[in-house]
Write a protein that holds these residues in place. Structure first.
Motif, PDB file in Angstrom:
ATOM      1  N   ASP A 216       0.821  -1.210   0.000  1.00 26.14           N
ATOM      2  CA  ASP A 216       0.000   0.000   0.000  1.00 26.14           C
ATOM      3  C   ASP A 216       0.858   1.264   0.000  1.00 26.14           C
ATOM      4  O   ASP A 216       0.622   2.190  -0.788  1.00 26.14           O
ATOM      5  CB  ASP A 216      -0.938  -0.011   1.206  1.00 26.14           C
ATOM      6  CG  ASP A 216      -1.763  -1.287   1.268  1.00 26.14           C
ATOM      7  OD1 ASP A 216      -1.887  -1.858   2.359  1.00 26.14           O
ATOM      8  OD2 ASP A 216      -2.256  -1.722   0.206  1.00 26.14           O
ATOM      9  N   ALA A 217       1.866   1.295   0.866  1.00 28.94           N
ATOM     10  CA  ALA A 217       2.771   2.445   0.886  1.00 28.94           C
ATOM     11  C   ALA A 217       3.538   2.546  -0.428  1.00 28.94           C
ATOM     12  O   ALA A 217       3.759   3.646  -0.954  1.00 28.94           O
ATOM     13  CB  ALA A 217       3.741   2.324   2.060  1.00 28.94           C
ATOM     14  N   ALA A 218       3.931   1.389  -0.980  1.00 32.81           N
ATOM     15  CA  ALA A 218       4.647   1.386  -2.260  1.00 32.81           C
ATOM     16  C   ALA A 218       3.776   1.967  -3.366  1.00 32.81           C
ATOM     17  O   ALA A 218       4.242   2.767  -4.189  1.00 32.81           O
ATOM     18  CB  ALA A 218       5.074  -0.040  -2.613  1.00 32.81           C
ATOM     19  N   ALA A 219       2.512   1.589  -3.385  1.00 32.36           N
ATOM     20  CA  ALA A 219       1.599   2.075  -4.424  1.00 32.36           C
ATOM     21  C   ALA A 219       1.421   3.588  -4.352  1.00 32.36           C
ATOM     22  O   ALA A 219       1.368   4.271  -5.382  1.00 32.36           O
ATOM     23  CB  ALA A 219       0.245   1.379  -4.296  1.00 32.36           C
ATOM     24  N   VAL A 220       1.343   4.122  -3.140  1.00 32.19           N
ATOM     25  CA  VAL A 220       1.192   5.574  -2.973  1.00 32.19           C
ATOM     26  C   VAL A 220       2.418   6.304  -3.519  1.00 32.19           C
ATOM     27  O   VAL A 220       2.306   7.326  -4.205  1.00 32.19           O
ATOM     28  CB  VAL A 220       0.967   5.922  -1.485  1.00 32.19           C
ATOM     29  CG1 VAL A 220       1.032   7.434  -1.270  1.00 32.19           C
ATOM     30  CG2 VAL A 220      -0.377   5.391  -1.011  1.00 32.19           C
TER      31      VAL A 220
ATOM     32  N   VAL B 214       5.262   9.388  -7.989  1.00 33.02           N
ATOM     33  CA  VAL B 214       6.319   9.478  -9.004  1.00 33.02           C
ATOM     34  C   VAL B 214       5.709   9.625 -10.394  1.00 33.02           C
ATOM     35  O   VAL B 214       6.177  10.424 -11.212  1.00 33.02           O
ATOM     36  CB  VAL B 214       7.234   8.240  -8.945  1.00 33.02           C
ATOM     37  CG1 VAL B 214       8.215   8.235 -10.118  1.00 33.02           C
ATOM     38  CG2 VAL B 214       7.999   8.211  -7.628  1.00 33.02           C
ATOM     39  N   LEU B 215       4.660   8.858 -10.666  1.00 28.74           N
ATOM     40  CA  LEU B 215       4.001   8.949 -11.971  1.00 28.74           C
ATOM     41  C   LEU B 215       3.433  10.350 -12.190  1.00 28.74           C
ATOM     42  O   LEU B 215       3.574  10.927 -13.274  1.00 28.74           O
ATOM     43  CB  LEU B 215       2.887   7.905 -12.072  1.00 28.74           C
ATOM     44  CG  LEU B 215       2.074   7.923 -13.376  1.00 28.74           C
ATOM     45  CD1 LEU B 215       2.975   7.714 -14.589  1.00 28.74           C
ATOM     46  CD2 LEU B 215       0.978   6.860 -13.330  1.00 28.74           C
ATOM     47  N   GLU B 216       2.808  10.896 -11.169  1.00 25.21           N
ATOM     48  CA  GLU B 216       2.246  12.246 -11.297  1.00 25.21           C
ATOM     49  C   GLU B 216       3.350  13.272 -11.538  1.00 25.21           C
ATOM     50  O   GLU B 216       3.215  14.153 -12.399  1.00 25.21           O
ATOM     51  CB  GLU B 216       1.462  12.618 -10.043  1.00 25.21           C
ATOM     52  CG  GLU B 216       0.843  14.012 -10.124  1.00 25.21           C
ATOM     53  CD  GLU B 216      -0.026  14.352  -8.929  1.00 25.21           C
ATOM     54  OE1 GLU B 216      -0.212  15.553  -8.665  1.00 25.21           O
ATOM     55  OE2 GLU B 216      -0.519  13.420  -8.266  1.00 25.21           O
ATOM     56  N   ASP B 217       4.442  13.154 -10.794  1.00 31.01           N
ATOM     57  CA  ASP B 217       5.556  14.086 -10.974  1.00 31.01           C
ATOM     58  C   ASP B 217       6.152  13.953 -12.372  1.00 31.01           C
ATOM     59  O   ASP B 217       6.483  14.953 -13.021  1.00 31.01           O
ATOM     60  CB  ASP B 217       6.630  13.819  -9.916  1.00 31.01           C
ATOM     61  CG  ASP B 217       7.746  14.852  -9.958  1.00 31.01           C
ATOM     62  OD1 ASP B 217       7.450  16.048  -9.790  1.00 31.01           O
ATOM     63  OD2 ASP B 217       8.909  14.468 -10.182  1.00 31.01           O
ATOM     64  N   GLY B 218       6.272  12.712 -12.844  1.00 28.01           N
ATOM     65  CA  GLY B 218       6.789  12.491 -14.190  1.00 28.01           C
ATOM     66  C   GLY B 218       5.883  13.079 -15.253  1.00 28.01           C
ATOM     67  O   GLY B 218       6.351  13.674 -16.239  1.00 28.01           O
ATOM     68  N   ALA B 219       4.577  12.933 -15.060  1.00 28.20           N
ATOM     69  CA  ALA B 219       3.621  13.497 -16.014  1.00 28.20           C
ATOM     70  C   ALA B 219       3.707  15.024 -16.035  1.00 28.20           C
ATOM     71  O   ALA B 219       3.606  15.651 -17.100  1.00 28.20           O
ATOM     72  CB  ALA B 219       2.207  13.049 -15.655  1.00 28.20           C
TER      73      ALA B 219
ATOM     74  N   PHE C 294       8.020   3.962 -18.383  1.00 25.13           N
ATOM     75  CA  PHE C 294       7.484   5.255 -18.815  1.00 25.13           C
ATOM     76  C   PHE C 294       8.522   6.362 -18.649  1.00 25.13           C
ATOM     77  O   PHE C 294       8.766   7.153 -19.569  1.00 25.13           O
ATOM     78  CB  PHE C 294       6.224   5.573 -18.007  1.00 25.13           C
ATOM     79  CG  PHE C 294       5.622   6.913 -18.315  1.00 25.13           C
ATOM     80  CD1 PHE C 294       5.886   8.018 -17.515  1.00 25.13           C
ATOM     81  CD2 PHE C 294       4.784   7.083 -19.415  1.00 25.13           C
ATOM     82  CE1 PHE C 294       5.333   9.256 -17.798  1.00 25.13           C
ATOM     83  CE2 PHE C 294       4.222   8.322 -19.709  1.00 25.13           C
ATOM     84  CZ  PHE C 294       4.503   9.412 -18.894  1.00 25.13           C
ATOM     85  N   LEU C 295       9.143   6.415 -17.486  1.00 27.16           N
ATOM     86  CA  LEU C 295      10.142   7.451 -17.227  1.00 27.16           C
ATOM     87  C   LEU C 295      11.357   7.285 -18.131  1.00 27.16           C
ATOM     88  O   LEU C 295      11.913   8.269 -18.630  1.00 27.16           O
ATOM     89  CB  LEU C 295      10.570   7.418 -15.757  1.00 27.16           C
ATOM     90  CG  LEU C 295       9.481   7.724 -14.723  1.00 27.16           C
ATOM     91  CD1 LEU C 295      10.055   7.633 -13.317  1.00 27.16           C
ATOM     92  CD2 LEU C 295       8.864   9.091 -14.962  1.00 27.16           C
ATOM     93  N   ALA C 296      11.774   6.039 -18.335  1.00 31.15           N
ATOM     94  CA  ALA C 296      12.945   5.784 -19.181  1.00 31.15           C
ATOM     95  C   ALA C 296      12.688   6.197 -20.626  1.00 31.15           C
ATOM     96  O   ALA C 296      13.580   6.708 -21.308  1.00 31.15           O
ATOM     97  CB  ALA C 296      13.314   4.305 -19.109  1.00 31.15           C
ATOM     98  N   GLN C 297      11.459   6.002 -21.086  1.00 30.25           N
ATOM     99  CA  GLN C 297      11.147   6.296 -22.485  1.00 30.25           C
ATOM    100  C   GLN C 297      10.859   7.766 -22.740  1.00 30.25           C
ATOM    101  O   GLN C 297      11.298   8.324 -23.756  1.00 30.25           O
ATOM    102  CB  GLN C 297       9.943   5.466 -22.936  1.00 30.25           C
ATOM    103  CG  GLN C 297       9.577   5.679 -24.410  1.00 30.25           C
ATOM    104  CD  GLN C 297       8.507   4.715 -24.886  1.00 30.25           C
ATOM    105  OE1 GLN C 297       8.109   3.804 -24.153  1.00 30.25           O
ATOM    106  NE2 GLN C 297       8.040   4.907 -26.103  1.00 30.25           N
TER     107      GLN C 297
END
Length: 217
Positions: A126-130, A135-140, A211-214
């Motif tokens: 659960d903590a990992a998912a948060v 990170v995904l939001e920051d990357g976006a 996603f981040l790598a690409q």
């Protein structure tokens, strides 16, 4: 030497009593959250619980620990706060509070995805998912900046995703995968922990890494 053990025992009892006090308050806050029509908490209730929790966990772990960082950045959500307190209490009881692999402090791990991976390895899905969601939001957001796309401070992952797809930043397949994967993080952030499994979080992590790598090279 003979006086050290009683003091440690007393300190441990006091810490556990403080955890119980905060968890009792968290349960009250959860009930208030359920009964509120707009899904919010009274400000005094939220900030009292948040500040007291941060104070305790900073003393036990560190200001850079995953517990404190989650409490500082989360939205006013009683269930998420209760989850952090329960995880911290369990770690304290099991002797993991001094294990830097589990503290995941900023001094030890600078990469948030490394934090998520270690948490996942120790079954803290659960903590990992948060964290992966953050990170995904920051990357976006960074990708929006690269494409000169205007974003608001309150834009969600899904809103950022729609803007990026509209500007042809990536394919329809990536757009759909972000919708699906981000839902795992949303479930974690809102306490719907039974709606996904550890394997789902692992797949979420792998997707964000790709996603981040690409797109953010």
């Amino acid at each position: 030497m003979s006086m050290a053990a009683p003091k440690l025992t007393k300190d441990r009892q006091e810490v556990l009593l403080k955890f119980k006090e905060l968890l009792d308050k968290a349960n009250v806050a959860c009930e208030a959250f359920r009964q509120s029509g707009d899904g919010t908490l009274p400000g005094d209730m939220y900030f009292e619980l948040r500040v007291s929790s941060i104070n305790l966990l900073t003393r036990l772990a560190s200001e850079g620990s995953i517990y404190v960082q989650e409490l500082k950045k989360m939205n006013p959500n009683a269930f998420s706060m209760k989850g952090v307190l329960e995880a911290a209490r369990a770690d304290y009881l099991q002797g993991f509070m001094t294990d830097h692999r589990l503290l995941i402090s900023a001094e030890v791990f600078s990469d948030m995805l490394v934090q998520a991976e270690v948490l996942l390895d120790h079954a803290y899905k659960d903590a990992a998912a948060v964290i992966i969601r953050a990170v995904l939001e920051d990357g976006a957001r960074k990708l929006c900046e690269a494409h000169k796309i205007e974003v608001g401070k309150r834009d969600t992952i899904q809103q950022l995703n729609e803007k990026l797809y509209k500007e042809h930043a990536y394919t329809a397949l990536v757009h759909k995968e972000i919708i699906a994967k981000a839902e795992i993080g949303n479930c974690a952030a809102h306490g719907r922990f039974d709606q996904y499994k550890k394997d789902d979080v692992a797949a979420f992590l792998e997707f964000v890494l790709r996603f981040l790598a690409q797109y953010l090279r």
